[in-house]
Each structure stands twice: as C-alpha cells, then as structure tokens.
Motif scaffolding. Sequence first.
Motif, PDB file in Angstrom:
ATOM      1  N   ASP A  55     -24.192  -7.564  20.691  1.00 17.37           N
ATOM      2  CA  ASP A  55     -23.325  -6.400  20.906  1.00 17.37           C
ATOM      3  C   ASP A  55     -23.307  -5.457  19.710  1.00 17.37           C
ATOM      4  N   SER A  56     -24.366  -5.490  18.888  1.00 22.94           N
ATOM      5  CA  SER A  56     -24.395  -4.570  17.741  1.00 22.94           C
ATOM      6  C   SER A  56     -25.819  -4.110  17.468  1.00 22.94           C
TER       7      SER A  56
ATOM      8  N   ALA B 281     -25.406 -17.392  26.529  1.00 19.38           N
ATOM      9  CA  ALA B 281     -24.370 -16.358  26.580  1.00 19.38           C
ATOM     10  C   ALA B 281     -23.416 -16.385  25.393  1.00 19.38           C
ATOM     11  N   VAL B 282     -23.964 -16.571  24.203  1.00 19.94           N
ATOM     12  CA  VAL B 282     -23.180 -16.484  22.959  1.00 19.94           C
ATOM     13  C   VAL B 282     -23.958 -15.557  22.029  1.00 19.94           C
ATOM     14  N   GLY B 283     -23.262 -14.631  21.391  1.00 22.68           N
ATOM     15  CA  GLY B 283     -23.926 -13.652  20.519  1.00 22.68           C
ATOM     16  C   GLY B 283     -24.906 -14.310  19.554  1.00 22.68           C
ATOM     17  N   ILE B 284     -26.051 -13.677  19.389  1.00 23.29           N
ATOM     18  CA  ILE B 284     -27.141 -14.310  18.630  1.00 23.29           C
ATOM     19  C   ILE B 284     -26.984 -14.032  17.126  1.00 23.29           C
ATOM     20  N   ASP B 285     -27.416 -14.996  16.318  1.00 18.33           N
ATOM     21  CA  ASP B 285     -27.560 -14.717  14.887  1.00 18.33           C
ATOM     22  C   ASP B 285     -29.025 -14.959  14.532  1.00 18.33           C
ATOM     23  N   PRO B 286     -29.516 -14.346  13.439  1.00 19.00           N
ATOM     24  CA  PRO B 286     -30.967 -14.392  13.181  1.00 19.00           C
ATOM     25  C   PRO B 286     -31.513 -15.806  13.002  1.00 19.00           C
ATOM     26  N   HIS B 287     -30.681 -16.699  12.465  1.00 16.47           N
ATOM     27  CA  HIS B 287     -31.155 -18.049  12.171  1.00 16.47           C
ATOM     28  C   HIS B 287     -31.595 -18.800  13.416  1.00 16.47           C
ATOM     29  N   LYS B 288     -31.043 -18.429  14.579  1.00 14.74           N
ATOM     30  CA  LYS B 288     -31.351 -19.184  15.802  1.00 14.74           C
ATOM     31  C   LYS B 288     -32.606 -18.662  16.513  1.00 14.74           C
TER      32      LYS B 288
ATOM     33  N   ILE C 220     -21.225 -13.959  14.163  1.00 14.19           N
ATOM     34  CA  ILE C 220     -22.104 -13.455  15.230  1.00 14.19           C
ATOM     35  C   ILE C 220     -21.631 -12.112  15.771  1.00 14.19           C
TER      36      ILE C 220
ATOM     37  N   ASP D  50     -29.088 -25.077  11.814  1.00 15.69           N
ATOM     38  CA  ASP D  50     -28.389 -24.173  12.729  1.00 15.69           C
ATOM     39  C   ASP D  50     -26.916 -24.557  12.792  1.00 15.69           C
TER      40      ASP D  50
ATOM     41  N   SER E  72     -24.250 -22.485  26.801  1.00 16.12           N
ATOM     42  CA  SER E  72     -23.407 -22.082  25.669  1.00 16.12           C
ATOM     43  C   SER E  72     -23.988 -22.496  24.327  1.00 16.12           C
ATOM     44  N   THR E  73     -25.060 -23.276  24.337  1.00 15.56           N
ATOM     45  CA  THR E  73     -25.706 -23.701  23.081  1.00 15.56           C
ATOM     46  C   THR E  73     -27.219 -23.746  23.305  1.00 15.56           C
ATOM     47  N   LEU E  74     -27.965 -23.677  22.213  1.00 13.27           N
ATOM     48  CA  LEU E  74     -29.416 -23.837  22.333  1.00 13.27           C
ATOM     49  C   LEU E  74     -29.774 -25.277  22.667  1.00 13.27           C
TER      50      LEU E  74
ATOM     51  N   HIS F 289     -16.968 -19.827  20.491  1.00 11.90           N
ATOM     52  CA  HIS F 289     -16.641 -18.632  19.705  1.00 11.90           C
ATOM     53  C   HIS F 289     -15.378 -18.904  18.908  1.00 11.90           C
TER      54      HIS F 289
ATOM     55  N   GLU G 279     -27.120  -3.944  14.514  1.00 11.33           N
ATOM     56  CA  GLU G 279     -27.768  -4.820  13.521  1.00 11.33           C
ATOM     57  C   GLU G 279     -28.445  -6.007  14.203  1.00 11.33           C
ATOM     58  N   GLN G 280     -27.803  -6.534  15.253  1.00 13.44           N
ATOM     59  CA  GLN G 280     -28.449  -7.634  15.991  1.00 13.44           C
ATOM     60  C   GLN G 280     -29.682  -7.128  16.746  1.00 13.44           C
TER      61      GLN G 280
END
Lengths: 392, 392
Positions: A121-122, A95-102, B274, B20, A76-78, B330, A124-125
């Motif tokens: 799930d988009s 298994a948590v939606g990614i954001d670019p910073h990570k 996210i 992060d 659930s976390t990096l 989340h 843009e991602q």
Amino acid sequence: MNIPANAASPSAARTLADPDTPFAVVDVHKSRRNIERLAARADRLGVALRPHVKTAKSLDVAGLLHDDTPCPVTVSTLAEAEAFADGGYTDITYAVGIDPHKLPRVLALLRRGVTLRILLDSAEQAEFVAEASRRAGLPIPTQIEIDCDGHRGGLKPDAPTLPEIGRILYDAGCLDGVLAHAGESYFAYTVEEQCLAAKNERDIAVAAAERLRAAGLPVATVSVGSTPTAHAAEDLTGVTELRAGNYVFFDLVMAGLGVCRIEDLALSVVVTVIGHRREYGWIITDGGWMAMSRDRGTAVQAQDQGYGLVTDLDGNLIPGLVMTGASQEHGTLTARDSAHLPDLPVGTRLRILPNHACATAAQHHGYHVIDGARTTNTAPAIQTIWERVTGW
Amino acid sequence: MNIPANAASPSAARTLADPDTPFAVVDVHKSRRNIERLAARADRLGVALRPHVKTAKSLDVAGLLHDDTPCPVTVSTLAEAEAFADGGYTDITYAVGIDPHKLPRVLALLRRGVTLRILLDSAEQAEFVAEASRRAGLPIPTQIEIDCDGHRGGLKPDAPTLPEIGRILYDAGCLDGVLAHAGESYFAYTVEEQCLAAKNERDIAVAAAERLRAAGLPVATVSVGSTPTAHAAEDLTGVTELRAGNYVFFDLVMAGLGVCRIEDLALSVVVTVIGHRREYGWIITDGGWMAMSRDRGTAVQAQDQGYGLVTDLDGNLIPGLVMTGASQEHGTLTARDSAHLPDLPVGTRLRILPNHACATAAQHHGYHVIDGARTTNTAPAIQTIWERVTGW
C-alpha cells in the motif's frame, strides 16, 4: 493420517473419550455444511471464492473446499504459501503487506510455477517489488491494498499516491489488482450493518479499481471479503473474487454477530474436569488458555461468552455453563445467572466452543476429526487426525 | 542446535537482521542474570528451588538453571514431563490436578525411574490414585493442593476432608506433601502486598502440613511459590521448596508489579515494519497476535502496555512507542500520549517486549538465542536456536 481401527499405539484412540485432554476437534459434517453455504452464496452472487486458509491452516480442511482439488486460496504467512504449494495449490494470495526481506521466498514460489500474489500500500513497497521483479526477470503479481473502513492497512480509493503506485507496478509488469478487507465488519452487530459493510467494501474496492483504470492501468483482480461481509453481500458487481476464512469453522464471535448459529461451530476443544470449588461455584478443567488461547473476542459483544461455551462430549450445549477463567493449563467453568451448576465428577469430559476459531486452532498441532452426522452409542468416533501448518 | 557460521541453509542466519520475521528471541545474558538472582535469594532463604519449566518449555533454557545438570523441576503438562525425562531429569512435579485418564502416562514415567509427583485436592482423586498405585504395585508420589488465596484449585488448610485425603494417600504409600501457589500475587501491586502474599502462602502451606502431621501423617514436601512471592518471601521456615517459572524470562506484567525491571526482560519478538497509516498515527508490522498471543495482562495494571513495548533491534526501548493493536499477522504501533511517532521505513526491524512471557513463548516453535553481553557493530548475533516442547 487414517487411524487403523485396531491399532495399538496412543494414536489408535477411537473416540473422543480416548486421547488425553486437552485436544482440538473438528466436526467435518459442520465444516462441510458451512463451506457449502458460502459456496452457494458465491454462486448466486456470480463471484469466485478465494477462501482464506489462515483459520484451519490445514491442507486436509482445505480439501473440503473443493472435493480435494486445489482451488484459489488466500494465506497469512509464507509458511502457509509454501505448504499449500507443496500440496499442489498454484493460485495463492499472500494477504499481508510485503517487506523486502520476504521477496526471495516469494520469487522462489513463482519460479516453482505458483501464481503467488502479494500485497502492498505504498510507493516505497512498489519500488522495491518492481526492482526485485526486474532483477529476477520475473514480475511479481501484486495487489494494492485498499482501506474501506479504517480497520488496518491500505490506501483510501482517493489517495493521491494510488495511481503512482499502480503505474510503478504496471511498468514492471506487476500490477494485478486491488484488495479490500472489511475488518470492521466484526463489529457490525446487525444484518443491516453487515449488509452496509459489504456494500461499502465492494463500492470502495471497485472505486479504487476504476480510478486505476481511468489512469490507463489495467486491473484484473478486484478482491473483497471477510466472513461477515461475505455472508451479507447482496451485490458484488465489479468484484472478481470473494475472500473469507473463519467460516470454515465459525466461532462464538460470529455466532454473536448472527453470521452463524452456535450449532454451526465446527471447532471445539475437549477438556476434562479435574476439580471443583463448590464454595465459589467453580468447576476446574485441564483446558486453560494454552488450549483455548487468550482470545476474549465476545467481551465486546452483547453476550460475553467468557473463554467459551460448554457442551457435553456429543456436542450438546450445557445450558448456562461458561468457561469464565483461564490460566495456562486450568479452565474455570461457572454457571451463568441463576443456571444450575451441574454435577460433573473429576474425569468428566466436556467440549469448549471457542470465541475465536483462528486463535484457538493456533494453540494446537492439529485436529481430531469427527463426523457429527454419524450417530453412535458411544462418544463420537475419531475418523482421522489432521495436521496444521505452523510458523512463518 | 548450533548454527555453523557459514552454513548455507536458511537456518544459517547469523544476526537478528537475517531470519524472516516474526520470530522469538531470548537474550541468554538476561536470562542467566534472572536465574542467578532467584538462586541467590533461595540460598539466602535456605530453601531448595524447583523451577517451573512451563514458561520456556525448553531443555536448553532449563540447562541455564544449573550448569546443564538436571535439577528438580515443575511441569504443566505430561508432554513436558516426558520431554524432561528424556533429557535426564528425574525429579519432576506435575502441578496440575490429576484426572484418572492420565495415570498410565504417570505410571510409565515412574517405571522409567523418574520421581514424578502429581497433585490433587479431593477424596475422589485420592481414591483413584491409591487404587491405581495398588494395582500397579507402584505408589504414585502425590501432593495435596492447598488454596492460599482463592485463586484456583486446592483445599483450605482447615478443610474437613484434608486429613481424610491425607490418610487415603498415606495408606497407599502415596502421600508426599502439600503444594500451594499464590496466584493472586500477580495482582499484588506493591512490595508490601507481595511480601504479605508470600507470608500468607508460606503460613497456609505450613498450616496444612502441620494439620496432616497432627493427624499422624508424615509430610515430606511443603512446596510454595509464584514468581512474585518467590522474589518477595522474607522467611520460608517450614517450606522445603520454592517454585517459580516466569522469572527465567520475566515480562511486562512482572515489570508492572515491580518484580523486575523492563531491562531484565529476556524474551522478545522481532517484527518488521510493513506499512504506515500516518493519518491515524499507526505503524503497521508483521507481528500480530499469532506472534505475541492475545494476552493483555497489563490491561489491569496502572500502566497498560497494550500488546507490548517496542525496542530497536539492539534492545533499546523506543520511548513512548507501544503495540496497541493486533490482528492475526498484523501489529499496530502507536505513540503514547504526546510521544513522537518515529520515522521507521518499511523493512525496519523492531523487537516487541511481551505482556506475558508464557503466552508469547507458546506462539513459537523455539527461540533465536542472543547474548546481550556481547556487543557488536551489527545486529545482535544469533548464537543458536533452542526448541520448545509443545502439545500435551
């Protein structure tokens, strides 16, 4: 770490009567039994297991999953991904939606040889993941989150953007598959509802995979799971892997759903009686929400279990005694209905069974490990102490 | 630790845009202002302050209290007492009822020269404290917990056992005084109710002290306090010290009581968008209950603030946006009533103001410190990172 039997330091505590309270306890016998139960189910269903390690967040607990051999896991976390990579795990899904910073930390794990799958799930991602993969010359294996029950994130399998997202990922060498999580199954109060939730989770994940395949996009992974649906699924045709996390410990929410029995709960918190308010029918302990968390997951169930049920130090339920109140370092125990409030002097040690194992475990640095299968004349012996991964 | 401006490690992050997410932030400007406000009140009331350090659990935050000079403090765990003793604090009250198992650590602190006061509310506790003091040849300074509002532990000031307990302690050289905590003031929704709660807390503590004195027992300390009553008290005649903890950060529960303004909240959690479920009106972030806690303290107030209110990275409230849902990693943000759901792309950073600072802070290893008084053209600069004391 293993505790030498006659060490002199505070960590030399040998039974649950020894360390200062409150502290978290894992009964490794119950945990092993819970793990074997789901492993046997997955075998019967012919599906691979990818346990979610977010509940215990412990390499030692994860070692119970597969005879201390690294197996596929979900995180659930990096921080968990990095700790498990350090522990030799090479097949990890974040298994948590990614954001670019990570993404730099994701790429760093891939460069170490870890197959780290991410989730989105988009479009843009998908675009920034594809771009980062191209720049790095290293495709990031990516799953598309599918929503099966309106619980949280994800795309419906008929979402117009699903093939577009699949195509963006595929063109960058990133498309791995689809992932669904039946989060609403935590509110499925009968076996029938849980079976339906499991069927729906499978049907929707497979439908999404088929839609991508129909668009010419290969789908390797079809991942589903939650603790209730993993224990209810009757047919997982088309699914490649099953996820569940809570089952390693179970908790009162799961017992309230009938997914487990109260005697299967492997996590508890040892507390000490520090006072009484007999005029109010209260026993006060040194275990408040700091030790138990503020989670009141059973409040929406038929039987509200307060902040937890109470056992003696050996783990035997004290009938009718419930932890009904919590401040930071105080717990209040009361007798349910007409139950007798037992006479428990100051200094008496008890164990509290939690509503939500993930939340209660998160309040502790680690676990004092006992083996409930070993009977003794004293309080249960502490076999070892296991540490947790914390932070993000 | 101070972060070198151009260090290359991950801890070299220089603004809230860098580390992060999620992570906890303390605005030291707001915290200083909150601290000065209560210090000025205590001065006007002519009473000493003994801040409770259980909210921040940080030597660095405590350093703000008194120009980095150790001052009298209250703690909620022996781990805090030990950490503050290591930091040079020598006047500490452990304000949780004592059990016999913890006495060796209490005595160890006393032997180090720390005046560690403990708390109890029964003759059985007084007996074992007196016995341990005699055996150690070291009287343990002890306060008798007085119940002023039926909130938790303590004796009513007219309890038959009060003089007996005082006598047991006095005979062993242990009697220090009395302590009351108006825990029910967290549910006092008007200034008038808070003033009444403060008056009641004072009256009851002083009455208990007078009863002991009438029995020939000297009472040195008469300690009262809670964040709402400390900010409402108009007359503390007979009280020797005032305790409060939450005020160092404040939170939405305190703002809901009118004890502070929302702009006084010094603690927040930075999260990242996210995902979106536009069909449900949801923005999804990477800050769930692991980052915020499960505390829903405002749920019983006139305005339920969900899991928290939302600001931009500079701390400006986004009108009508509320964190209404939380799973482990989340968060779900929704627009209240007819408020417009803002367009916040994946990757947007936000800050969440918590219901309950003590509970949210407990989910983090430490604090990224900003100074809201310093305006910049970029995201707020991170001045330093402060660590928390954890465990028991």
